[in-house]
Structures are given as C-alpha cells and as structure tokens.
Enzyme design. Structure first.
Site, PDB file in Angstrom:
ATOM      1  N   ASP A  26      -5.550   2.373   9.521  1.00 49.09           N
ATOM      2  CA  ASP A  26      -6.746   1.870   8.851  1.00 49.09           C
ATOM      3  C   ASP A  26      -7.969   2.167   9.724  1.00 49.09           C
ATOM      4  OD1 ASP A  26      -8.647   0.425   7.437  1.00 49.09           O
ATOM      5  OD2 ASP A  26      -7.303  -1.248   7.036  1.00 49.09           O
ATOM      6  N   ASP A  27      -8.868   3.023   9.241  1.00 42.66           N
ATOM      7  CA  ASP A  27     -10.115   3.372   9.937  1.00 42.66           C
ATOM      8  C   ASP A  27      -9.881   4.224  11.183  1.00 42.66           C
ATOM      9  OD1 ASP A  27     -11.309   1.809   8.011  1.00 42.66           O
ATOM     10  OD2 ASP A  27     -12.006   0.248   9.375  1.00 42.66           O
ATOM     11  N   CYS A  64     -11.602   2.344   2.171  1.00 41.45           N
ATOM     12  CA  CYS A  64     -10.158   2.116   2.138  1.00 41.45           C
ATOM     13  C   CYS A  64      -9.512   1.980   0.761  1.00 41.45           C
ATOM     14  CB  CYS A  64      -9.798   0.925   3.012  1.00 41.45           C
ATOM     15  SG  CYS A  64     -10.720  -0.573   2.659  1.00 41.45           S
ATOM     16  N   ARG A  68      -6.445   4.240  -0.878  1.00 42.46           N
ATOM     17  CA  ARG A  68      -5.113   3.692  -1.139  1.00 42.46           C
ATOM     18  C   ARG A  68      -4.695   3.918  -2.588  1.00 42.46           C
ATOM     19  NH1 ARG A  68      -4.095   0.093   3.376  1.00 42.46           N
ATOM     20  NH2 ARG A  68      -5.856   0.503   4.760  1.00 42.46           N
ATOM     21  N   LYS A 126      -1.338  -3.820   4.658  1.00 46.40           N
ATOM     22  CA  LYS A 126      -2.543  -4.094   3.869  1.00 46.40           C
ATOM     23  C   LYS A 126      -2.431  -3.477   2.481  1.00 46.40           C
ATOM     24  CE  LYS A 126      -7.396  -2.730   3.926  1.00 46.40           C
ATOM     25  NZ  LYS A 126      -8.513  -2.286   4.775  1.00 46.40           N
ATOM     26  N   HIS A 128      -4.913  -4.474  -0.651  1.00 44.64           N
ATOM     27  CA  HIS A 128      -6.321  -4.313  -1.032  1.00 44.64           C
ATOM     28  C   HIS A 128      -6.502  -3.564  -2.349  1.00 44.64           C
ATOM     29  CE1 HIS A 128     -10.726  -3.470   0.365  1.00 44.64           C
ATOM     30  NE2 HIS A 128     -10.619  -4.615  -0.301  1.00 44.64           N
ATOM     31  N   HIS A 222      -8.597  -1.532  11.983  1.00 44.70           N
ATOM     32  CA  HIS A 222      -9.681  -2.175  11.247  1.00 44.70           C
ATOM     33  C   HIS A 222     -10.211  -3.367  12.040  1.00 44.70           C
ATOM     34  CE1 HIS A 222     -11.755  -4.328   8.007  1.00 44.70           C
ATOM     35  NE2 HIS A 222     -11.664  -3.243   7.262  1.00 44.70           N
ATOM     36  N   ASP A 327      -6.499   5.931   6.154  1.00 43.36           N
ATOM     37  CA  ASP A 327      -7.131   5.763   4.841  1.00 43.36           C
ATOM     38  C   ASP A 327      -8.528   6.362   4.797  1.00 43.36           C
ATOM     39  OD1 ASP A 327      -8.230   3.835   6.525  1.00 43.36           O
ATOM     40  OD2 ASP A 327      -8.188   2.230   5.038  1.00 43.36           O
ATOM     41  N   ASN A 328      -9.231   6.398   5.925  1.00 49.85           N
ATOM     42  CA  ASN A 328     -10.573   6.988   6.014  1.00 49.85           C
ATOM     43  C   ASN A 328     -10.896   7.183   7.484  1.00 49.85           C
ATOM     44  OD1 ASN A 328     -11.159   3.794   4.941  1.00 49.85           O
ATOM     45  ND2 ASN A 328     -11.913   4.317   6.973  1.00 49.85           N
ATOM     46  N   LYS A 384     -17.003   6.378   8.314  1.00 49.62           N
ATOM     47  CA  LYS A 384     -16.587   5.630   7.122  1.00 49.62           C
ATOM     48  C   LYS A 384     -17.814   5.244   6.289  1.00 49.62           C
ATOM     49  CE  LYS A 384     -14.180   1.287   5.938  1.00 49.62           C
ATOM     50  NZ  LYS A 384     -13.504   0.104   6.520  1.00 49.62           N
TER      51      LYS A 384
END
Length: 586
Positions: A26-27, A64, A68, A126, A128, A222, A327-328, A384
């Site tokens: 994540d990130d 994100c 996803r 996660k 989301h 994250h 994710d990004n 991001k």
C-alpha cells in the site's frame, strides 16, 4: 454482487493447478524495494525477483480503491464503480450510479471465478471496496477473510487514523472483529493467511487437494507510518544526507539494475524542500521519518518471508505462483514538518503524538512527507493522487516454480502493463476462463485487461500493440498510454493543468515534452482520450474541486461538532502563533 456457488457440488479439480499468492503493498514507491534500486533490505522480494519476471513499465491507478477494483476485476475503475476513493468523492458526482466508491454489483471478482472453479480463496488485509454486508469480501468470492474495511488504520492497535472514521473497522468472515493486544498489522495479516491456508491443508476429511488463491493486501506502508523499533534502528544513520542525495542514489542503482535506462534524466519536484536549509534538528527528524518508513518496508518483507517459509514447510512452495505489486505510488501528502503548529494539532486531536523519540511506535503518527516521497519514487515525477509516473508506475514481480522463465536469472521486461491485466493473468495461470457478458444469471462488465503470461513465458515481448490505447482518469488528472507514449495532464496544486506528451520508455522521468515536436501524435491521443472518457462514463469534477479540500469537507460533514470545536481552538490559538513567528522569524 458476486454469487458464490455454495450449494452446488464442485467438480473434482484437475491435478497440478498452481496455488496463487497475490501480495499487494500500500503506497509503495517505484524504487522502494532492493531489486528496483532501494537500499532497504528486502531479501524475500529479491529472491522472488531472481526467479521470476520483474516489470519495469507496469502502471496502476494513482490512489488505492480504484486500483484495487481494477486489480480484482480486470475492469476500468469507473465501470467497476470505484472512480475514486469514497472519502474524496464530491456530492455532485455521487448522483451517478458508478460514482459510489464501492465495488459495483455488475462486476465479478477474480476470487469468485476461482472459487467457482474449485479454488480455496482467502483474503487478509485492506479491502476498501465497500462495507455494506453485500459488499464485503466474504460476499465477493473469498471463503475466509480478515479485512480492514477503511482506507487505512493504525498498525499497532484498533484505532482510526483520521477523524473521518469513528472506529477502525475490522471484519472477520463478514463480522466485526476485535484485534488482539499484541497486534502489528504486517505480522497479524501473515499470521491469519497462514492460518487460513493451513486449515485446509490439515483437514482430515482429506480428499481436499484443491489449490488456493491467497490475496494478501498489506496495510504497509500506508500512513500512519509505523514499524517495530528493531527495524527502525537499522536505518537510523542511513538518510542523514537527505532526500536529494537518496533520489540520486536510487536512480543510479535502478539504472545499474536495468530498471530504468542508463543516463535517465529526472526533474526536481517543486514540493521538495531544501535539505541544506533545514536546521540540524529538522534534518534529524526528517531522517528518522524515512528510517521508520524503511523499517516498515523491511518488516513487511520479513513477514512475506515467513509466509514463503511456511509454504515450503507444508510442501506447497513448488506449486505456488507469487504476484507482488503496489496499489499506487509514493504518498507525499503528509506535511513537510509534522511538528509545526498548527499542523500537529490534527493528529494530536485524535490522540496521536509526533515526537521524535516515539516516532513509528505505538501512539505515534508519522508519514513520509513530500521530500522523501520524491526519493521513494526516484527517478519518477509526482506521487500518489497525481497522474505522473511517480503516482502510477510501481514494481510488479511475477514468480514461482510453475512460471516458465526463459532463463534462470532475474528477468526484466519493459513491456507496458496495466492494473486490469492482473485478473486475466491470474485466471490464465489457473486455467480458468474469463466471464462472458453474463455470470451467475446476471449481466457483468467484461474484463478489458490483457493476459500477461506470454511475457512471463517469453512467448512475446509485448501484449499491447503500438496502436492499443489505455486511458485513465482521477479527478480530472488524465492519462492515455499508447505504445511507448503517454499523454498526461496533472492538475494543481502540484500540476499546472497542461496536457503533455512523453516517451516514458526512454524518458520515465517525464522530462522532455513532445507535444510540439510530435503534434500529430499529440492530437490523435487527445482524441483517443476523449473517447475513453465517453466509453467509461467518466464524470468531471465540479468547478474548484480539490482532493484534500473535498476530504476535509467530507470529514466536516461527518464530524461537525468535534471539528467545530477543533476549528474554534485553532482560531483562538492562531494569534499566539502569528505573534511567535513575528518574534522568531527563523
């Protein structure tokens, strides 16, 4: 919504189908792991890279939830119902059915398709993509789940990280869950995944030889950026030279590894501060922020290694394919100096501290900040939430014994790949067909991603032709990829709202604008982008829209009374701060 086939007896699966472990950071920035140029110790991911294929030109969404949605469905984020994270959607956009920020009922997840084809399906991490009962992962194809439902949460305890959430919403198999006292997110998620996998391996009823699909979307890295002290300590002296030096070091290592072309130029982001102008105390604090971030990456890698070792011990490793990505790109929206007044009042208002001594540990709130986020994305521009390469180009590794590689050493491909390609690739590796126009008795959006297995096996050098176009939009930031070229617009406050054209294979740092010298290509790509907007039901943002302002507005609407008190407190304290700055201008 996805309909799992519970009451119909599954056919006996063919032998030899691979297990698939899909790991999502994540990130995570483009050069944040060792095999892509990082100084961070990531031996587990390096080992996967050595035996698999690493993609140097893979792209994802710039934030994100849209990523996803595309990763799990193979469908463009707008058609999948997740054009943006719900926390940043404007009220004017929410009147449209595909602008709810949750996974639509007319898309089918790769987990559902694999479950219906006889796979065990597990998810720990996660989500989301929607918290309503029919939106939860337990209703979207996953048989066993441990899910953080929000955009993020604390990594040490069950608490929200922003005022938008009343609590940290954890769900186990579709029901609310209370975290254990000894919780740390990366360790806990791998523990749960091992538990899920092992529960069927140990099943004594035992004609169950079905393969598994394990989706492991980590919360790392994250914000709040937090890590065990052991890992933080390893990086305490590493970043004392600052973010510009690190950005250059990452570029040199990435070029030496073949991740980017030799002599790749890069721009310096306007949001990157002057390291040399900082006081010694400020440099010390900023270096520790990066040390915590690096420690969090290494901790994640360590727990990935635990999962791999478990699979080896249980005799499953040889038949498992691993997919790792993010994710990004890097997150830069944290404040340049979290200790500054009144910035520090925001985390302190929900019980966090930003003190140097506690940074990264329980009760602390840390983030990467724009300076080191630029180094995390080196040599790329932006981060991001923006459509520059730094927000969208991330690592992708596909590895494992069942994956045929043309040579035993680490392989790289510069072929373009996109987030919607992951689901078709997983299905291909599992020998499962993509859905048609209908699935489980209802119409569904067709997958538009490409199967990447020809790249993995060495059967092809590209899966997208020179005329194939892939579009993307996020809050009027726009992109069209075509061949080696990228048409892009980045909106303020960091961008300038101007369309540009880059050859991102030769110039991944987006330093040479080709819009004038290749005017015909530029105009044709603009036309293709307009067609993308129409085909994917893209709704423009209202005039004056700003991502962070909209997030704050949504928080205000949800937490009116508490935020009103907070804002009044700021107004009372502001004159004292102004007087202090006038007396102490340095």
């Amino acid at each position: 919504m996805d309909v799992a086939v519970d009451t119909v007896q599954q056919p006996s699966p063919p032998t030899g189908r691979p297990n698939i472990v899909f790991i999502l950071a994540d990130d995570l920035g483009y050069t944040d792991i060792a095999s892509y140029g990082s100084e961070v110790h990531t031996p587990s991911l390096s080992a996967l890279a050595e035996q698999g294929l690493s993609f140097t030109n893979y792209h994802t969404a710039a934030n994100c939830a849209p990523a996803r949605a595309m990763l799990l469905t193979g469908v463009d984020s707008h058609l999948a119902g997740v054009p943006n994270i719900p926390e940043m959607l404007a009220p004017e956009q929410r009147v449209h059915a595909n602008y709810q920020g949750v996974l639509g009922d007319d898309v089918v997840t790769v987990a559902t398709l694999l479950e219906d084809a006889g796979y065990h399906t597990y998810m720990a991490g996660k989500w989301h993509l929607g918290m309503e009962p029919h939106k939860r992962p337990s209703r979207r194809g996953f048989q066993r789940t441990m899910a953080m439902m929000d955009s993020g949460a604390d990594h040490w305890e069950q608490r929200p990280y922003i005022a938008l959430y009343d609590q940290a919403n954890w769900f186990a198999d579709g029901e609310r869950f209370t975290l254990p006292e000894d919780f740390y997110s990366s360790r806990f998620l791998v523990d749960k995944m091992i538990e899920f996998i092992d529960s069927n391996l140990q099943d004594s009823n035992s004609e169950d030889n079905r393969p598994f699909f394990a989706y492991l979307p980590f919360m790392a890295v994250h914000s709040p950026v937090q890590a065990p002290q052991l890992y933080i300590d390893r990086y305490m002296d590493v970043y004392d030279s600052g973010w510009d030096a690190l950005r250059q070091q990452r570029l040199e290592r990435a070029a030496a590894l073949g991740i980017v072309p030799p002599e790749t130029p890069m721009v310096r982001m306007a949001t990157t501060g002057d390291w040399d102008a900082l006081s010694q105390d400020d440099r010390r604090y900023q270096a520790k922020r990066m040390a915590v971030y690096a420690g969090m990456i290494e901790a994640m890698d360590f727990h990935i290694g635990r999962l791999i070792e478990f699979l080896k011990q249980r005799g499953q490793y040889e038949n498992t394919i691993f997919i790792f990505t993010s994710d990004n790109g890097s997150e830069a929206s944290g404040p340049a100096d979290p200790r500054a007044f009144p910035v520090r009042l925001v985390p302190e208002s929900i019980g966090y501290n930003v003190d140097y001594e506690n940074l990264g540990l329980k009760g602390s709130y840390s983030s990467l900040g724009p300076g080191f986020a630029s180094a995390s994305a080196s040599p790329l521009a932006y981060y991001k939430f923006y459509a520059g390469e730094g927000g969208m180009r991330v690592p992708l590794i596909i590895a494992g014994k069942p994956v045929v590689s043309p040579q035993p050493q680490q392989q790289l491909t510069r072929a373009f790949a996109w987030a919607t390609d992951i689901s078709p690739t997983i299905l291909s590796l599992a020998g499962v067909a993509q859905p048609g126009q209908r699935y489980a008795g209802r119409p569904v959006q067709p997958m538009t991603g490409r199967d990447l297995t020809p790249l993995i096996t060495g059967a092809a050098e590209r899966v997208y032709g020179s005329d194939d176009a892939v579009g993307y939009e996020l809050t009027d930031h726009g992109v069209l990829f075509q061949g080696d070229y990228k048409l892009v617009i980045n909106q303020p406050p960091v961008g300038d709202g101007q369309w540009r054209l880059f050859n991102t294979v030769e110039d991944p740092g987006e330093t040479i604008d080709l819009s004038a010298s290749q005017a015909l290509r530029f105009q044709r790509m603009l036309s293709r982008y307009e067609q993308y907007l129409q085909d994917n039901k893209v709704v423009p943002v209202p005039q004056g829209y700003n991502q962070m302002a909209q997030l704050l507005s949504n928080i205000l609407l949800k937490q009116r009374d508490d935020v009103l008190v907070f804002l009044l407190t700021l107004l009372l304290l502001l004159p004292f701060y102004v007087a202090y700055r006038m007396k102490n201008p340095g």
